[in-house]
Scaffold this motif. Structure first.
Motif, short mmCIF file in Angstrom:
data_model
loop_
_atom_site.label_atom_id
_atom_site.label_comp_id
_atom_site.label_asym_id
_atom_site.label_seq_id
_atom_site.Cartn_x
_atom_site.Cartn_y
_atom_site.Cartn_z
N ALA A 135 6.41 -7.39 70.59
CA ALA A 135 7.41 -8.33 71.11
C ALA A 135 8.41 -7.61 72.00
O ALA A 135 8.82 -8.11 73.04
N ALA A 136 8.78 -6.38 71.62
CA ALA A 136 9.73 -5.60 72.41
C ALA A 136 9.13 -5.21 73.76
O ALA A 136 9.81 -5.19 74.79
N LEU A 137 7.82 -4.94 73.77
CA LEU A 137 7.16 -4.56 75.02
C LEU A 137 7.08 -5.75 75.98
O LEU A 137 7.02 -5.57 77.20
N ASP A 138 7.08 -6.97 75.43
CA ASP A 138 6.96 -8.16 76.26
C ASP A 138 8.28 -8.59 76.91
O ASP A 138 8.29 -9.48 77.76
N VAL A 139 9.38 -7.97 76.51
CA VAL A 139 10.68 -8.36 77.08
C VAL A 139 10.81 -7.79 78.49
O VAL A 139 10.61 -6.60 78.71
N PRO A 140 11.12 -8.63 79.47
CA PRO A 140 11.26 -8.13 80.84
C PRO A 140 12.49 -7.25 81.00
O PRO A 140 13.34 -7.18 80.11
N GLU B 248 19.48 -11.81 72.19
CA GLU B 248 18.17 -11.67 71.55
C GLU B 248 17.27 -10.69 72.30
O GLU B 248 16.42 -10.04 71.70
N ALA B 249 17.48 -10.55 73.60
CA ALA B 249 16.68 -9.62 74.38
C ALA B 249 17.24 -8.19 74.32
O ALA B 249 16.61 -7.26 74.80
N GLY B 250 18.43 -8.04 73.73
CA GLY B 250 19.02 -6.73 73.62
C GLY B 250 19.77 -6.27 74.85
O GLY B 250 20.02 -5.08 75.05
N TRP B 251 20.19 -7.21 75.69
CA TRP B 251 20.88 -6.87 76.94
C TRP B 251 22.40 -6.85 76.79
O TRP B 251 23.10 -6.49 77.72
N LEU B 252 22.92 -7.29 75.65
CA LEU B 252 24.37 -7.27 75.42
C LEU B 252 24.70 -6.27 74.32
O LEU B 252 23.93 -6.06 73.42
#
Length: 201
Positions: A132-137, A197-201
């Protein structure tokens, strides 16, 4: 003997984990915790080799506690056991020096083996979470857009954000609009959710 601390706020699950690990001859549960702020004091008192932490804990979340634990008791390795299989949590875990991530729907024997691997100095990541982590753009947000979204998520109004960041009100509104567009979000709060949720913040 591997000394283990368990932090889980759902009593039936916490007690089930203690019972499960009680069957293992090489593992001893030395502490059971139900709130995040109790993790570090208990770890300093009982000196576990591995802390098995849930993320969604009252008062202080498991990843914040893991970061503090790394500073206060670096020899204690952390294994996150969570139902929140979000890529952003994996990124936060890496920053907090977490040694492993397992999902709560893992098989019991996989959890036991993960504890042993982490205690031996290894790193463990549940395959579903890793994929799932690899699929995050890649992060589409600029640093300023991320700052503005982070403050929005904390409940700050655009005028307050403008004051805090020494920007004009119009500039803050433009950053928010840009972030909402880039993330294909419906609202500002939806943008905060997506980015978190994407880890961008």
């Amino acid at each position: 003997m591997i000394r283990v601390l368990i932090a889980e706020d759902v009593r039936i699950l916490r007690e089930a984990l203690v019972a499960l690990l009680g069957y293992e001859e090489d593992i001893e549960v030395v502490a059971e915790i139900e709130t995040g702020e109790a993790i570090v004091p208990a770890a300093l008192a009982y000196r576990p080799d591995v802390a098995v932490l849930d993320i969604d804990l009252p008062v202080l979340d498991g990843l914040a506690a893991a970061a503090d634990l790394h500073v206060r008791l670096p020899e204690c390795r952390v294994l996150i056991l969570t139902a929140l299989g979000r890529p952003g949590n994996l990124r936060r875990g890496v920053e907090a020096h977490v040694s492993g991530f397992m999902l709560k729907d893992s098989r019991p024997e996989d959890l036991v083996n993960a504890i042993r691997d982490v205690a031996a100095g290894g790193r463990v990541v549940d395959q579903k979470l890793a994929y799932a982590a690899l699929d995050v753009p890649a992060n589409p947000l600029t640093d300023r857009e991320a700052d503005v979204l982070r403050l929005t998520g904390a409940g700050a109004a655009p005028r307050d954000i403008a004051k805090d960041l020494h920007l004009s009100y119009g500039t803050v509104r433009n950053y928010l609009a840009s972030a909402v567009t880039k993330l294909n979000a419906r609202t500002r709060l939806d943008a905060v959710r997506i980015a978190t949720e994407a880890g961008w913040l």
